[in-house]
Design an enzyme around this catalytic site. Structure first.
Site, short mmCIF file in Angstrom:
data_model
loop_
_atom_site.label_atom_id
_atom_site.label_comp_id
_atom_site.label_asym_id
_atom_site.label_seq_id
_atom_site.Cartn_x
_atom_site.Cartn_y
_atom_site.Cartn_z
N GLN A 1 -3.20 5.99 -5.62
CA GLN A 1 -4.54 6.61 -5.52
C GLN A 1 -4.46 8.13 -5.62
O GLN A 1 -5.10 8.77 -6.46
CB GLN A 1 -5.20 6.24 -4.18
CG GLN A 1 -6.47 7.04 -3.92
CD GLN A 1 -7.05 6.87 -2.52
OE1 GLN A 1 -8.03 6.16 -2.36
NE2 GLN A 1 -6.46 7.51 -1.52
N GLU B 1 -0.90 9.13 10.86
CA GLU B 1 -0.29 8.00 11.56
C GLU B 1 0.89 8.48 12.43
O GLU B 1 1.30 7.79 13.35
CB GLU B 1 0.16 6.97 10.51
CG GLU B 1 0.57 5.61 11.04
CD GLU B 1 -0.55 4.77 11.65
OE1 GLU B 1 -1.74 5.05 11.38
OE2 GLU B 1 -0.24 3.85 12.41
N TYR C 1 5.95 2.60 9.99
CA TYR C 1 5.49 3.51 8.92
C TYR C 1 5.37 4.94 9.47
O TYR C 1 5.87 5.89 8.87
CB TYR C 1 4.13 3.03 8.39
CG TYR C 1 3.42 4.04 7.52
CD1 TYR C 1 3.71 4.14 6.16
CD2 TYR C 1 2.48 4.92 8.06
CE1 TYR C 1 3.07 5.09 5.36
CE2 TYR C 1 1.83 5.86 7.28
CZ TYR C 1 2.13 5.94 5.93
OH TYR C 1 1.50 6.87 5.15
N LEU D 1 4.51 12.04 -3.35
CA LEU D 1 3.46 11.14 -2.85
C LEU D 1 3.95 9.69 -2.79
O LEU D 1 3.25 8.82 -2.27
CB LEU D 1 2.23 11.21 -3.77
CG LEU D 1 1.67 12.60 -4.07
CD1 LEU D 1 0.37 12.49 -4.86
CD2 LEU D 1 1.42 13.38 -2.78
N SER E 1 1.41 12.18 7.38
CA SER E 1 0.27 11.32 7.69
C SER E 1 -0.19 11.46 9.14
O SER E 1 0.64 11.64 10.05
CB SER E 1 0.69 9.87 7.45
OG SER E 1 -0.18 8.98 8.09
P1 NDP Z 1 -0.41 4.40 -2.82
O1 NDP Z 1 0.10 3.26 -2.02
O2 NDP Z 1 -1.70 4.24 -3.57
O3 NDP Z 1 0.71 4.86 -3.87
C1 NDP Z 1 2.07 4.82 -3.54
C2 NDP Z 1 2.88 5.23 -4.76
O4 NDP Z 1 4.27 5.21 -4.41
C3 NDP Z 1 2.73 4.32 -5.99
O5 NDP Z 1 2.59 5.13 -7.13
C4 NDP Z 1 4.07 3.57 -6.03
O6 NDP Z 1 4.47 3.20 -7.34
C5 NDP Z 1 5.00 4.65 -5.51
N1 NDP Z 1 6.30 4.14 -5.05
C6 NDP Z 1 6.53 3.19 -4.11
N2 NDP Z 1 7.86 2.98 -3.97
C7 NDP Z 1 8.48 3.83 -4.82
C8 NDP Z 1 9.84 4.10 -5.14
N3 NDP Z 1 10.85 3.43 -4.57
N4 NDP Z 1 10.14 5.06 -6.05
C9 NDP Z 1 9.14 5.72 -6.68
N5 NDP Z 1 7.83 5.50 -6.44
C10 NDP Z 1 7.51 4.56 -5.52
O7 NDP Z 1 -0.54 5.64 -1.81
P2 NDP Z 1 -1.66 6.80 -1.71
O8 NDP Z 1 -1.86 7.37 -3.04
O9 NDP Z 1 -2.81 6.32 -0.91
O10 NDP Z 1 -0.91 7.86 -0.77
C11 NDP Z 1 -0.01 8.82 -1.32
C12 NDP Z 1 0.95 9.28 -0.25
O11 NDP Z 1 0.22 9.87 0.84
C13 NDP Z 1 1.81 8.19 0.40
O12 NDP Z 1 3.06 8.77 0.69
C14 NDP Z 1 1.08 7.83 1.68
O13 NDP Z 1 1.99 7.34 2.64
C15 NDP Z 1 0.54 9.20 2.07
N6 NDP Z 1 -0.68 9.23 2.84
C16 NDP Z 1 -1.79 8.59 2.36
C17 NDP Z 1 -2.98 8.69 3.05
C18 NDP Z 1 -4.21 8.00 2.57
O14 NDP Z 1 -5.18 7.91 3.37
N7 NDP Z 1 -4.27 7.56 1.31
C19 NDP Z 1 -3.08 9.49 4.29
C20 NDP Z 1 -1.85 10.13 4.67
C21 NDP Z 1 -0.70 10.01 3.96
P3 NDP Z 1 4.09 1.76 -7.98
O15 NDP Z 1 2.69 1.90 -8.49
O16 NDP Z 1 5.11 1.61 -9.04
O17 NDP Z 1 4.24 0.75 -6.87
P1 GDR Z 2 -4.39 2.99 8.01
O1 GDR Z 2 -5.47 2.39 6.99
O2 GDR Z 2 -3.60 1.94 8.67
O3 GDR Z 2 -5.09 3.98 8.88
O4 GDR Z 2 -3.39 3.74 7.00
P2 GDR Z 2 -6.14 0.95 6.90
O5 GDR Z 2 -7.29 1.10 5.99
O6 GDR Z 2 -5.15 -0.12 6.61
O7 GDR Z 2 -6.65 0.69 8.41
C1 GDR Z 2 -7.64 1.55 9.00
C2 GDR Z 2 -8.12 0.94 10.31
O8 GDR Z 2 -8.86 -0.26 10.04
C3 GDR Z 2 -8.46 -1.27 10.95
N1 GDR Z 2 -8.74 -2.59 10.38
C4 GDR Z 2 -8.20 -3.11 9.27
N2 GDR Z 2 -7.30 -2.61 8.38
C5 GDR Z 2 -6.96 -3.36 7.32
N3 GDR Z 2 -6.10 -2.85 6.42
N4 GDR Z 2 -7.45 -4.63 7.13
C6 GDR Z 2 -8.35 -5.19 7.99
O9 GDR Z 2 -8.80 -6.33 7.81
C7 GDR Z 2 -8.75 -4.39 9.11
N5 GDR Z 2 -9.61 -4.59 10.13
C8 GDR Z 2 -9.59 -3.51 10.90
C9 GDR Z 2 -6.96 -0.98 11.15
O10 GDR Z 2 -6.49 -1.65 12.31
C10 GDR Z 2 -7.00 0.54 11.26
O11 GDR Z 2 -7.37 0.90 12.56
C11 GDR Z 2 -3.86 4.54 5.92
C12 GDR Z 2 -2.77 4.48 4.84
O12 GDR Z 2 -3.26 5.11 3.67
C13 GDR Z 2 -1.51 5.22 5.30
O13 GDR Z 2 -0.58 5.30 4.22
C14 GDR Z 2 -1.91 6.62 5.77
O14 GDR Z 2 -0.77 7.33 6.19
C15 GDR Z 2 -2.94 6.54 6.87
O15 GDR Z 2 -4.09 5.86 6.35
C16 GDR Z 2 -3.39 7.90 7.34
#
Ligand code: NDP
Ligand code: GDR
Length: 329
Positions: free
Chosen positions: A13, A136, A158, A79, A134
Protein backbone atom coordinates in the site's frame (compact mmCIF):
# COMPACT_ATOMS: atom_id res chain seq x y z
CA UNK A 1 19.85 16.28 -11.74
CA UNK A 2 16.85 14.33 -10.47
CA UNK A 3 17.18 12.76 -7.04
CA UNK A 4 17.07 8.97 -7.00
CA UNK A 5 14.94 7.03 -4.51
CA UNK A 6 14.80 3.31 -3.86
CA UNK A 7 11.76 1.79 -2.15
CA UNK A 8 11.56 -1.65 -0.56
CA UNK A 9 7.97 -2.89 -0.26
CA UNK A 10 7.03 -0.94 -3.39
CA UNK A 11 4.23 -3.38 -4.21
CA UNK A 12 2.54 -2.68 -0.85
CA UNK A 13 0.00 0.00 0.00
CA UNK A 14 2.53 2.62 1.15
CA UNK A 15 5.09 1.77 -1.53
CA UNK A 16 2.58 2.57 -4.26
CA UNK A 17 1.57 5.94 -2.78
CA UNK A 18 5.17 6.89 -2.01
CA UNK A 19 6.27 6.02 -5.55
CA UNK A 20 3.51 8.23 -6.99
CA UNK A 21 4.41 11.07 -4.63
CA UNK A 22 8.14 10.94 -5.44
CA UNK A 23 7.55 10.65 -9.19
CA UNK A 24 5.33 13.73 -8.88
CA UNK A 25 8.25 15.57 -7.23
CA UNK A 26 10.52 14.67 -10.16
CA UNK A 27 12.41 11.80 -8.50
CA UNK A 28 13.79 8.81 -10.33
CA UNK A 29 12.16 5.94 -8.41
CA UNK A 30 13.47 2.38 -8.21
CA UNK A 31 11.56 -0.47 -6.62
CA UNK A 32 13.17 -3.40 -4.83
CA UNK A 33 11.22 -6.62 -5.43
CA UNK A 34 11.99 -10.26 -4.79
CA UNK A 35 11.35 -11.31 -8.40
CA UNK A 36 11.52 -8.60 -11.07
CA UNK A 37 10.34 -11.10 -13.72
CA UNK A 38 6.94 -11.51 -12.07
CA UNK A 39 4.05 -9.08 -12.83
CA UNK A 40 4.40 -6.07 -10.53
CA UNK A 41 0.99 -6.31 -8.86
CA UNK A 42 -2.17 -4.25 -9.08
CA UNK A 43 -1.08 -1.39 -6.81
CA UNK A 44 1.80 -0.27 -9.03
CA UNK A 45 0.76 -1.73 -12.41
CA UNK A 46 -0.09 1.80 -13.62
CA UNK A 47 3.50 2.89 -12.83
CA UNK A 48 5.20 -0.10 -14.46
CA UNK A 49 6.76 1.97 -17.27
CA UNK A 50 8.09 4.62 -14.89
CA UNK A 51 9.70 2.49 -12.18
CA UNK A 52 12.74 0.31 -12.83
CA UNK A 53 12.81 -2.75 -10.61
CA UNK A 54 15.85 -4.23 -8.91
CA UNK A 55 16.03 -7.69 -7.38
CA UNK A 56 16.38 -7.97 -3.60
CA UNK A 57 15.03 -9.85 -0.62
CA UNK A 58 15.26 -8.67 2.98
CA UNK A 59 16.15 -12.26 3.84
CA UNK A 60 19.24 -12.16 1.62
CA UNK A 61 21.98 -9.68 2.59
CA UNK A 62 24.04 -10.16 -0.57
CA UNK A 63 21.07 -9.30 -2.77
CA UNK A 64 20.64 -6.06 -0.79
CA UNK A 65 24.29 -5.03 -1.14
CA UNK A 66 24.06 -5.69 -4.89
CA UNK A 67 20.79 -3.71 -5.18
CA UNK A 68 22.03 -0.70 -3.18
CA UNK A 69 25.34 -0.76 -5.09
CA UNK A 70 23.52 -0.85 -8.43
CA UNK A 71 20.96 1.87 -7.69
CA UNK A 72 23.09 4.12 -5.42
CA UNK A 73 20.01 6.01 -4.24
CA UNK A 74 20.01 9.40 -2.56
CA UNK A 75 17.09 8.20 -0.44
CA UNK A 76 16.28 4.63 0.61
CA UNK A 77 12.83 3.91 2.06
CA UNK A 78 12.52 0.58 3.87
CA UNK A 79 8.80 -0.23 3.76
CA UNK A 80 9.08 -4.00 3.25
CA UNK A 81 7.70 -6.11 6.08
CA UNK A 82 5.31 -8.81 7.09
CA UNK A 83 2.84 -6.22 8.29
CA UNK A 84 -0.22 -8.14 9.55
CA UNK A 85 -0.11 -7.95 13.36
CA UNK A 86 -1.91 -11.24 14.20
CA UNK A 87 0.39 -13.25 11.94
CA UNK A 88 0.12 -16.89 13.15
CA UNK A 89 2.70 -17.90 15.77
CA UNK A 90 4.13 -20.53 13.41
CA UNK A 91 5.26 -17.65 11.12
CA UNK A 92 6.73 -15.42 13.83
CA UNK A 93 10.30 -16.56 13.16
CA UNK A 94 9.97 -15.58 9.50
CA UNK A 95 8.40 -12.26 10.51
CA UNK A 96 11.33 -11.59 12.81
CA UNK A 97 13.76 -12.43 10.01
CA UNK A 98 12.09 -9.99 7.58
CA UNK A 99 11.03 -7.15 9.91
CA UNK A 100 13.94 -7.33 12.35
CA UNK A 101 17.05 -8.92 10.84
CA UNK A 102 15.97 -7.59 7.43
CA UNK A 103 16.47 -4.03 8.67
CA UNK A 104 19.94 -5.00 9.89
CA UNK A 105 20.79 -6.50 6.48
CA UNK A 106 19.64 -3.37 4.68
CA UNK A 107 21.51 -1.04 7.04
CA UNK A 108 24.60 -3.19 6.58
CA UNK A 109 24.21 -2.86 2.80
CA UNK A 110 24.15 0.92 3.21
CA UNK A 111 27.18 0.80 5.54
CA UNK A 112 29.19 -1.31 3.11
CA UNK A 113 28.25 0.65 -0.02
CA UNK A 114 28.77 4.06 1.65
CA UNK A 115 31.90 2.96 3.54
CA UNK A 116 30.53 4.18 6.89
CA UNK A 117 33.03 3.74 9.72
CA UNK A 118 32.84 4.62 13.41
CA UNK A 119 34.58 7.89 14.22
CA UNK A 120 34.74 9.13 10.61
CA UNK A 121 32.28 11.64 9.25
CA UNK A 122 30.06 10.14 6.52
CA UNK A 123 30.89 11.41 3.04
CA UNK A 124 28.59 14.23 1.95
CA UNK A 125 25.78 13.18 -0.34
CA UNK A 126 25.50 9.68 1.13
CA UNK A 127 22.31 7.61 1.33
CA UNK A 128 19.47 8.88 3.52
CA UNK A 129 17.59 5.98 5.10
CA UNK A 130 13.92 5.78 6.18
CA UNK A 131 12.66 2.98 8.43
CA UNK A 132 8.93 2.18 8.67
CA UNK A 133 8.34 2.07 12.42
CA UNK A 134 4.90 1.60 13.90
CA UNK A 135 2.55 2.76 16.66
CA UNK A 136 2.26 -0.95 17.48
CA UNK A 137 5.59 -0.46 19.33
CA UNK A 138 3.66 1.47 22.00
CA UNK A 139 1.20 -1.39 22.61
CA UNK A 140 0.41 -1.15 26.30
CA UNK A 141 2.02 2.26 26.82
CA UNK A 142 0.56 3.93 29.88
CA UNK A 143 0.84 7.40 28.35
CA UNK A 144 -1.70 8.72 25.88
CA UNK A 145 -1.42 10.29 23.37
CA UNK A 146 1.92 8.77 22.38
CA UNK A 147 4.85 10.87 21.18
CA UNK A 148 8.49 10.25 20.23
CA UNK A 149 9.64 9.85 23.86
CA UNK A 150 6.82 7.54 25.01
CA UNK A 151 8.39 4.26 26.24
CA UNK A 152 7.73 1.23 24.04
CA UNK A 153 5.72 -1.72 25.36
CA UNK A 154 4.79 -3.85 22.34
CA UNK A 155 1.94 -6.32 22.74
CA UNK A 156 2.70 -8.47 19.68
CA UNK A 157 5.75 -10.16 18.15
CA UNK A 158 5.20 -7.78 15.20
CA UNK A 159 5.60 -4.82 17.58
CA UNK A 160 8.77 -6.35 19.02
CA UNK A 161 10.30 -6.73 15.55
CA UNK A 162 9.49 -3.09 14.82
CA UNK A 163 11.17 -1.94 18.05
CA UNK A 164 14.29 -3.82 16.96
CA UNK A 165 14.35 -2.13 13.53
CA UNK A 166 13.67 1.22 15.16
CA UNK A 167 16.52 0.94 17.67
CA UNK A 168 18.94 -0.37 15.05
CA UNK A 169 18.24 2.61 12.81
CA UNK A 170 18.88 4.96 15.73
CA UNK A 171 22.06 3.04 16.53
CA UNK A 172 23.46 3.38 12.99
CA UNK A 173 22.66 7.09 13.21
CA UNK A 174 24.41 7.53 16.55
CA UNK A 175 27.38 5.18 15.96
CA UNK A 176 28.12 5.63 12.28
CA UNK A 177 26.65 9.03 11.48
CA UNK A 178 24.10 7.55 9.08
CA UNK A 179 21.31 9.92 8.09
CA UNK A 180 18.71 7.42 9.30
CA UNK A 181 15.21 8.22 10.53
CA UNK A 182 12.24 6.21 11.70
CA UNK A 183 8.71 7.34 11.08
CA UNK A 184 6.47 6.03 13.87
CA UNK A 185 3.32 5.85 11.83
CA UNK A 186 -0.12 5.19 13.21
CA UNK A 187 -2.67 3.21 11.16
CA UNK A 188 -3.17 4.56 7.67
CA UNK A 189 -5.62 3.21 5.16
CA UNK A 190 -6.77 3.63 1.57
CA UNK A 191 -8.59 1.79 -1.21
CA UNK A 192 -5.26 -0.04 -1.70
CA UNK A 193 -5.20 -1.42 1.85
CA UNK A 194 -4.87 -5.22 2.13
CA UNK A 195 -8.22 -6.93 2.72
CA UNK A 196 -7.01 -8.59 5.94
CA UNK A 197 -6.84 -5.22 7.74
CA UNK A 198 -10.01 -4.19 9.51
CA UNK A 199 -10.98 -1.03 7.61
CA UNK A 200 -10.71 -2.63 4.18
CA UNK A 201 -12.25 -5.88 5.43
CA UNK A 202 -15.27 -3.80 6.45
CA UNK A 203 -15.50 -1.52 3.39
CA UNK A 204 -15.19 -4.48 1.01
CA UNK A 205 -17.83 -6.46 2.94
CA UNK A 206 -20.24 -3.50 2.98
CA UNK A 207 -19.86 -3.17 -0.81
CA UNK A 208 -20.28 -6.91 -1.37
CA UNK A 209 -23.35 -7.08 0.87
CA UNK A 210 -24.86 -4.08 -0.91
CA UNK A 211 -24.41 -5.85 -4.26
CA UNK A 212 -25.94 -9.08 -2.90
CA UNK A 213 -22.72 -11.11 -3.08
CA UNK A 214 -22.76 -12.04 0.61
CA UNK A 215 -24.82 -11.35 3.69
CA UNK A 216 -22.58 -11.42 6.78
CA UNK A 217 -19.38 -9.95 8.15
CA UNK A 218 -17.57 -11.45 11.15
CA UNK A 219 -15.26 -9.21 13.17
CA UNK A 220 -13.24 -9.23 16.38
CA UNK A 221 -13.61 -6.47 18.96
CA UNK A 222 -15.89 -3.63 17.86
CA UNK A 223 -14.62 -1.50 20.76
CA UNK A 224 -10.97 -1.51 19.65
CA UNK A 225 -9.76 2.03 19.02
CA UNK A 226 -7.21 3.26 16.56
CA UNK A 227 -5.93 6.56 15.16
CA UNK A 228 -6.72 6.09 11.46
CA UNK A 229 -5.53 8.37 8.64
CA UNK A 230 -5.13 8.30 4.85
CA UNK A 231 -2.01 6.57 3.45
CA UNK A 232 -1.57 9.23 0.75
CA UNK A 233 -1.05 11.82 3.49
CA UNK A 234 1.42 9.68 5.44
CA UNK A 235 3.86 9.11 2.58
CA UNK A 236 4.29 12.91 2.36
CA UNK A 237 5.57 12.78 5.94
CA UNK A 238 8.05 10.01 5.07
CA UNK A 239 9.57 12.18 2.34
CA UNK A 240 9.65 15.31 4.52
CA UNK A 241 11.56 13.41 7.22
CA UNK A 242 14.44 12.83 4.81
CA UNK A 243 14.63 16.52 3.80
CA UNK A 244 15.57 17.89 7.26
CA UNK A 245 19.02 19.26 8.15
CA UNK A 246 19.29 16.82 11.07
CA UNK A 247 17.92 13.24 11.12
CA UNK A 248 15.34 12.50 13.81
CA UNK A 249 12.34 10.25 14.48
CA UNK A 250 8.76 11.45 14.08
CA UNK A 251 5.32 10.29 15.21
CA UNK A 252 2.75 10.59 12.43
CA UNK A 253 -0.99 10.31 13.05
CA UNK A 254 -4.14 12.42 13.24
CA UNK A 255 -4.35 12.73 17.04
CA UNK A 256 -7.96 11.42 17.02
CA UNK A 257 -9.21 7.91 17.64
CA UNK A 258 -12.29 6.02 16.50
CA UNK A 259 -13.64 2.55 17.20
CA UNK A 260 -14.03 -0.38 14.84
CA UNK A 261 -17.78 0.13 15.35
CA UNK A 262 -17.42 3.68 13.96
CA UNK A 263 -15.82 2.22 10.80
CA UNK A 264 -18.67 -0.31 10.50
CA UNK A 265 -21.39 2.30 11.01
CA UNK A 266 -20.01 4.73 8.42
CA UNK A 267 -19.30 1.98 5.88
CA UNK A 268 -22.82 0.55 6.07
CA UNK A 269 -24.41 4.02 6.09
CA UNK A 270 -22.51 4.75 2.89
CA UNK A 271 -24.27 1.86 1.14
CA UNK A 272 -27.64 2.59 2.80
CA UNK A 273 -27.77 -0.49 5.05
CA UNK A 274 -28.11 -1.10 8.82
CA UNK A 275 -24.94 -2.72 10.11
CA UNK A 276 -26.75 -4.56 12.94
CA UNK A 277 -28.46 -6.71 10.28
CA UNK A 278 -25.14 -7.99 8.89
CA UNK A 279 -22.28 -7.81 11.42
CA UNK A 280 -21.47 -10.46 14.04
CA UNK A 281 -18.65 -10.63 16.58
CA UNK A 282 -16.50 -13.74 16.28
CA UNK A 283 -14.67 -14.34 19.60
CA UNK A 284 -11.95 -16.18 17.63
CA UNK A 285 -11.00 -12.86 15.99
CA UNK A 286 -10.68 -10.93 19.26
CA UNK A 287 -6.97 -10.40 20.00
CA UNK A 288 -5.87 -11.82 23.37
CA UNK A 289 -3.33 -9.02 23.81
CA UNK A 290 -5.06 -6.01 22.31
CA UNK A 291 -3.15 -2.74 22.57
CA UNK A 292 -4.44 0.14 24.63
CA UNK A 293 -6.21 2.79 22.53
CA UNK A 294 -3.37 4.12 20.41
CA UNK A 295 -3.51 7.85 19.68
CA UNK A 296 -0.76 9.95 18.12
CA UNK A 297 0.64 13.20 19.39
CA UNK A 298 2.02 14.47 16.04
CA UNK A 299 3.22 17.82 17.42
CA UNK A 300 6.82 17.35 16.25
CA UNK A 301 5.76 16.38 12.73
CA UNK A 302 3.45 19.39 12.60
CA UNK A 303 5.94 21.95 13.92
CA UNK A 304 9.19 20.66 12.37
CA UNK A 305 7.96 19.09 9.11
CA UNK A 306 4.91 21.29 8.59
CA UNK A 307 2.95 18.06 8.05
CA UNK A 308 -0.83 17.86 8.42
CA UNK A 309 -3.30 15.17 7.39
CA UNK A 310 -5.78 16.27 4.72
CA UNK A 311 -8.43 13.51 4.79
CA UNK A 312 -10.93 13.19 7.66
CA UNK A 313 -11.79 9.77 9.09
CA UNK A 314 -15.39 9.59 7.80
CA UNK A 315 -14.33 10.77 4.33
CA UNK A 316 -11.61 8.10 4.28
CA UNK A 317 -14.07 5.29 5.05
CA UNK A 318 -16.53 6.59 2.45
CA UNK A 319 -13.72 6.85 -0.12
CA UNK A 320 -12.81 3.21 0.52
CA UNK A 321 -16.41 1.95 0.28
CA UNK A 322 -16.99 3.84 -2.95
CA UNK A 323 -13.76 2.49 -4.45
CA UNK A 324 -14.81 -1.06 -3.51
CA UNK A 325 -18.25 -0.56 -5.07
CA UNK A 326 -16.64 0.72 -8.29
CA UNK A 327 -14.19 -2.18 -8.40
CA UNK A 328 -16.94 -4.79 -7.85
CA UNK A 329 -19.26 -3.29 -10.44
P1 NDP B 1 2.06 -4.01 2.98
O1 NDP B 1 1.81 -5.24 3.76
O2 NDP B 1 0.97 -3.48 2.09
O3 NDP B 1 3.37 -4.19 2.09
C1 NDP B 1 4.47 -4.92 2.55
C2 NDP B 1 5.52 -5.00 1.45
O4 NDP B 1 6.65 -5.73 1.94
C3 NDP B 1 5.07 -5.71 0.16
O5 NDP B 1 5.50 -4.95 -0.94
C4 NDP B 1 5.84 -7.04 0.21
O6 NDP B 1 6.15 -7.56 -1.06
C5 NDP B 1 7.12 -6.59 0.90
N1 NDP B 1 7.90 -7.69 1.46
C6 NDP B 1 7.50 -8.62 2.36
N2 NDP B 1 8.51 -9.48 2.62
C7 NDP B 1 9.58 -9.09 1.89
C8 NDP B 1 10.91 -9.55 1.74
N3 NDP B 1 11.35 -10.65 2.37
N4 NDP B 1 11.76 -8.88 0.92
C9 NDP B 1 11.32 -7.80 0.23
N5 NDP B 1 10.07 -7.32 0.31
C10 NDP B 1 9.20 -7.95 1.14
O7 NDP B 1 2.46 -2.88 4.05
P2 NDP B 1 2.09 -1.31 4.09
O8 NDP B 1 2.36 -0.72 2.79
O9 NDP B 1 0.77 -1.12 4.74
O10 NDP B 1 3.16 -0.79 5.17
C11 NDP B 1 4.48 -0.43 4.77
C12 NDP B 1 5.40 -0.52 5.97
O11 NDP B 1 4.95 0.36 7.00
C13 NDP B 1 5.50 -1.89 6.63
O12 NDP B 1 6.82 -2.05 7.09
C14 NDP B 1 4.54 -1.82 7.81
O13 NDP B 1 4.95 -2.71 8.83
C15 NDP B 1 4.73 -0.37 8.22
N6 NDP B 1 3.62 0.28 8.85
C16 NDP B 1 2.40 0.31 8.23
C17 NDP B 1 1.35 1.01 8.80
C18 NDP B 1 0.02 1.04 8.14
O14 NDP B 1 -0.96 1.47 8.83
N7 NDP B 1 -0.11 0.70 6.86
C19 NDP B 1 1.53 1.75 10.06
C20 NDP B 1 2.86 1.66 10.61
C21 NDP B 1 3.86 0.97 10.02
P3 NDP B 1 5.17 -8.61 -1.83
O15 NDP B 1 4.10 -7.77 -2.47
O16 NDP B 1 6.08 -9.27 -2.78
O17 NDP B 1 4.64 -9.55 -0.77
P1 GDR C 1 -3.35 -3.14 13.23
O1 GDR C 1 -4.46 -3.10 12.06
O2 GDR C 1 -3.30 -4.44 13.91
O3 GDR C 1 -3.55 -1.92 14.08
O4 GDR C 1 -2.00 -3.01 12.38
P2 GDR C 1 -5.75 -3.99 11.82
O5 GDR C 1 -6.54 -3.27 10.80
O6 GDR C 1 -5.42 -5.42 11.57
O7 GDR C 1 -6.50 -3.95 13.25
C1 GDR C 1 -6.98 -2.70 13.78
C2 GDR C 1 -7.86 -2.97 15.00
O8 GDR C 1 -9.07 -3.61 14.57
C3 GDR C 1 -9.35 -4.69 15.47
N1 GDR C 1 -10.20 -5.67 14.79
C4 GDR C 1 -9.87 -6.40 13.71
N2 GDR C 1 -8.74 -6.44 12.96
C5 GDR C 1 -8.71 -7.26 11.90
N3 GDR C 1 -7.61 -7.27 11.12
N4 GDR C 1 -9.75 -8.10 11.58
C6 GDR C 1 -10.91 -8.11 12.30
O9 GDR C 1 -11.85 -8.86 12.01
C7 GDR C 1 -10.97 -7.22 13.42
N5 GDR C 1 -11.93 -6.94 14.33
C8 GDR C 1 -11.46 -6.02 15.16
C9 GDR C 1 -7.96 -5.21 15.84
O10 GDR C 1 -8.03 -6.02 17.00
C10 GDR C 1 -7.22 -3.89 16.03
O11 GDR C 1 -7.51 -3.38 17.31
C11 GDR C 1 -1.86 -2.09 11.30
C12 GDR C 1 -0.83 -2.70 10.34
O12 GDR C 1 -0.79 -1.92 9.16
C13 GDR C 1 0.56 -2.72 10.97
O13 GDR C 1 1.52 -3.13 10.00
C14 GDR C 1 0.88 -1.31 11.48
O14 GDR C 1 2.16 -1.28 12.06
C15 GDR C 1 -0.17 -0.85 12.46
O15 GDR C 1 -1.43 -0.84 11.78
C16 GDR C 1 0.08 0.56 12.96
Amino acid sequence: MAKRAMITGISGQDGSYLAEHLLGLGYEVWGLVRDPDRPVGARIAHLADEIPLVRGDLLDGESLVAAVERVRPDELYNLAAISFVPTPWRDVELMNDVNGAGVLRLLEAVRVVCGLEPGTAPAPGGIRFYQASSSEMFGAATQTPQHEATPFHPRSPYGVTKVYGHLLTRNYRESLGLYGVSGILFNHESPRRGTEFVTRKITLAAAEIKLGRRDRLRLGSLDARRDWGFAGDYVRAMHLMLQQDRPDDYVVGTGRTHTVEDVVRIAFETVGLHWHDHVAVDPGLVRPTETLPLCADPTRARTELGWRPSVEFADLIRMMVEADLRRLR
